[in-house]
Design a protein around this motif. Structure first.
Motif, mmCIF file in Angstrom:
data_model
loop_
_atom_site.group_PDB
_atom_site.id
_atom_site.type_symbol
_atom_site.label_atom_id
_atom_site.label_comp_id
_atom_site.label_asym_id
_atom_site.label_seq_id
_atom_site.Cartn_x
_atom_site.Cartn_y
_atom_site.Cartn_z
ATOM 1 N N VAL A 1 0.869 -1.470 -0.341
ATOM 2 C CA VAL A 1 0.122 -0.215 0.095
ATOM 3 C C VAL A 1 1.460 1.277 -0.143
ATOM 4 N N CYS A 2 0.816 2.231 -1.149
ATOM 5 C CA CYS A 2 1.119 3.699 -0.869
ATOM 6 C C CYS A 2 0.608 4.210 -0.717
ATOM 7 N N TYR A 3 0.725 5.859 0.946
ATOM 8 C CA TYR A 3 -0.059 6.331 0.817
ATOM 9 C C TYR A 3 0.729 7.440 0.578
ATOM 10 N N GLU A 4 0.321 8.388 0.408
ATOM 11 C CA GLU A 4 0.585 10.117 0.095
ATOM 12 C C GLU A 4 -0.256 10.783 0.327
ATOM 13 N N GLY A 5 -0.145 12.605 0.404
ATOM 14 C CA GLY A 5 -0.731 13.398 0.436
ATOM 15 C C GLY A 5 -0.444 15.304 1.256
ATOM 16 N N GLU A 6 -1.115 16.237 0.890
ATOM 17 C CA GLU A 6 -0.941 17.258 1.505
ATOM 18 C C GLU A 6 -1.484 17.118 2.708
ATOM 19 N N SER B 1 5.904 -3.561 7.106
ATOM 20 C CA SER B 1 7.087 -3.315 7.016
ATOM 21 C C SER B 1 7.304 -1.794 6.375
ATOM 22 N N HIS B 2 7.309 -0.578 6.505
ATOM 23 C CA HIS B 2 7.935 0.389 5.600
ATOM 24 C C HIS B 2 9.088 0.124 4.607
ATOM 25 N N VAL B 3 8.718 0.246 3.958
ATOM 26 C CA VAL B 3 9.816 -0.258 2.421
ATOM 27 C C VAL B 3 10.427 1.763 1.455
ATOM 28 N N GLU B 4 10.927 0.733 1.184
ATOM 29 C CA GLU B 4 11.158 2.192 0.479
ATOM 30 C C GLU B 4 10.492 2.844 -0.712
ATOM 31 N N LEU B 5 9.462 4.189 -1.046
ATOM 32 C CA LEU B 5 9.039 4.037 -1.905
ATOM 33 C C LEU B 5 9.132 4.149 -3.453
ATOM 34 N N PRO B 6 8.424 4.057 -4.080
ATOM 35 C CA PRO B 6 8.662 3.692 -5.839
ATOM 36 C C PRO B 6 8.819 4.955 -5.662
ATOM 37 N N ALA B 7 8.811 5.050 -7.503
ATOM 38 C CA ALA B 7 9.406 6.900 -8.017
ATOM 39 C C ALA B 7 8.105 6.846 -8.533
ATOM 40 N N ILE B 8 7.240 8.202 -8.304
ATOM 41 C CA ILE B 8 6.283 9.141 -9.098
ATOM 42 C C ILE B 8 5.978 8.788 -9.877
ATOM 43 N N ALA B 9 4.271 8.201 -9.975
ATOM 44 C CA ALA B 9 4.056 8.010 -11.606
ATOM 45 C C ALA B 9 3.217 9.014 -12.324
ATOM 46 N N PRO B 10 3.139 9.664 -12.751
ATOM 47 C CA PRO B 10 2.280 10.767 -13.231
ATOM 48 C C PRO B 10 0.364 10.438 -13.457
ATOM 49 N N LEU B 11 -0.250 10.568 -13.254
ATOM 50 C CA LEU B 11 -1.548 9.177 -14.449
ATOM 51 C C LEU B 11 -2.099 11.285 -14.589
ATOM 52 N N SER C 1 -8.604 13.025 -14.546
ATOM 53 C CA SER C 1 -10.357 12.141 -13.735
ATOM 54 C C SER C 1 -10.262 13.179 -14.882
ATOM 55 N N LYS C 2 -11.557 12.853 -15.593
ATOM 56 C CA LYS C 2 -12.830 13.406 -16.099
ATOM 57 C C LYS C 2 -12.856 15.043 -15.334
ATOM 58 N N TRP C 3 -13.498 14.520 -14.434
ATOM 59 C CA TRP C 3 -13.925 15.864 -13.156
ATOM 60 C C TRP C 3 -12.442 16.427 -13.361
ATOM 61 N N TRP C 4 -11.397 16.594 -13.281
ATOM 62 C CA TRP C 4 -9.819 17.605 -13.768
ATOM 63 C C TRP C 4 -9.243 17.392 -11.961
ATOM 64 N N VAL C 5 -9.822 16.518 -10.872
ATOM 65 C CA VAL C 5 -8.712 15.737 -9.887
ATOM 66 C C VAL C 5 -7.165 15.127 -10.409
ATOM 67 N N ASP C 6 -6.539 16.383 -9.753
ATOM 68 C CA ASP C 6 -5.359 15.363 -9.411
ATOM 69 C C ASP C 6 -5.367 14.157 -9.502
ATOM 70 N N ARG C 7 -4.134 13.314 -9.864
ATOM 71 C CA ARG C 7 -4.369 11.564 -9.668
ATOM 72 C C ARG C 7 -2.680 11.693 -10.357
ATOM 73 N N ARG C 8 -2.043 10.734 -9.010
ATOM 74 C CA ARG C 8 -0.766 9.975 -8.960
ATOM 75 C C ARG C 8 -0.805 8.605 -8.829
ATOM 76 N N THR C 9 0.202 7.718 -8.418
ATOM 77 C CA THR C 9 -0.203 6.304 -8.402
ATOM 78 C C THR C 9 2.428 6.901 -7.844
ATOM 79 N N ARG C 10 2.424 4.726 -7.533
ATOM 80 C CA ARG C 10 3.695 4.674 -7.103
ATOM 81 C C ARG C 10 3.998 3.713 -8.470
ATOM 82 N N SER C 11 5.132 3.182 -8.720
ATOM 83 C CA SER C 11 5.878 2.453 -9.503
ATOM 84 C C SER C 11 6.649 2.437 -9.855
ATOM 85 N N GLU C 12 7.776 1.235 -9.782
ATOM 86 C CA GLU C 12 8.361 0.717 -9.981
ATOM 87 C C GLU C 12 9.522 1.601 -10.573
#
Length: 239
Positions: free
Chosen positions: A130-135, A155-165, A168-179
């Motif tokens: 599970v990756c969790y991030e925000g402001e 256990s906490h592990v190193e965060l994978p790289a930021i993967a921009p997405l 959405s159709k309502w213009w919600v900013d999205r992002r995730t993490r991917s190797e």
């Protein structure tokens, strides 16, 4: 599917009832009974939605995580991996598959604690991540990756790289993490003015995975326009 007044909520150590719907632990699984009416906008005929969902955890995690230094907001992933069975009476649908079970709790409204968050979960060959991030509401940032083994130990592990997405159709900013810092939206299941939930193709810890991802914009949620619209999608109704 409806907001209900306080007197329609009943709970104890093993049961939660909201109106005519309920959740309860039944031996080795969580049983969810749904008894509702849909809320299709501008349609006076609200169809019955009824059935049962059973969630069988592969293992239970007992550790909760604070999302802010004051611990006003707590996240608990109870079942990083689970088997689910869905049997609906109306509409007449049934299926089974893999699932996940978590919950959030807090001592203040989400919009008081956060401006935005992004969350994602993927099943691995063994366990889940599970990756969790925000402001936060005060502008500070948070980010973490938590890996669960097959016994649901975290256990906490190193965060994978930021993967921009794409937005959405309502213009919600999205992002995730991917190797490799790249992920692709396979399908968006829910798209609202303040929230989007999607299925992604990504890569985590050397595995090609299907990832469930959500982005939540609490500034939009708290806006007057969205608050005006919410009762049309989730009306308040007595039991």
């Amino acid at each position: 599917m409806h907001e209900r007044p306080e007197e329609d909520v009943r709970r104890d150590a093993r049961n939660l009832e909201i109106g005519h719907s309920a959740m309860r632990w039944a031996g080795d699984h969580l049983e969810i009974e749904v008894e509702e009416r849909d809320t299709r906008l501008f349609n006076p005929i609200h169809r019955r939605v009824a059935g049962k969902v059973r969630v069988y955890p592969e293992a239970l995690n007992r550790t909760s995580f604070a999302l802010d230094p004051a611990e006003n907001h707590i996240w608990h992933c109870m079942a990083p991996r689970a088997r689910i069975e869905v049997e609906m009476e109306e509409p007449g649908l049934s299926w089974s598959g893999t699932g996940y079970f978590d919950h959030n709790r807090g001592s203040e409204p989400l919009e008081s604690g956060f401006n935005m968050w992004h969350w994602s979960r993927a099943h691995l060959k063994e366990g889940a991540v599970v990756c969790y991030e925000g402001e936060r509401g005060n502008g500070s940032l948070f980010a973490s990756a938590i890996r669960f083994d097959r016994h649901a130990e975290a256990s906490h592990v190193e965060l994978p790289a930021i993967a921009p997405l794409p937005k959405s159709k309502w213009w919600v900013d999205r992002r995730t993490r991917s190797e490799i810092g790249v992920a692709e939206v396979r399908k968006t299941w829910e798209d609202t003015p303040f929230y989007a939930r999607s299925e992604l193709d990504s890569k985590l810890f050397g595995e090609e995975v299907a990832t469930v991802q959500e982005s939540l914009d609490m500034k939009r949620f708290a806006s007057g326009v969205v608050q005006f619209m919410l009762p049309f999608r989730m009306p308040r109704k007595p039991a």
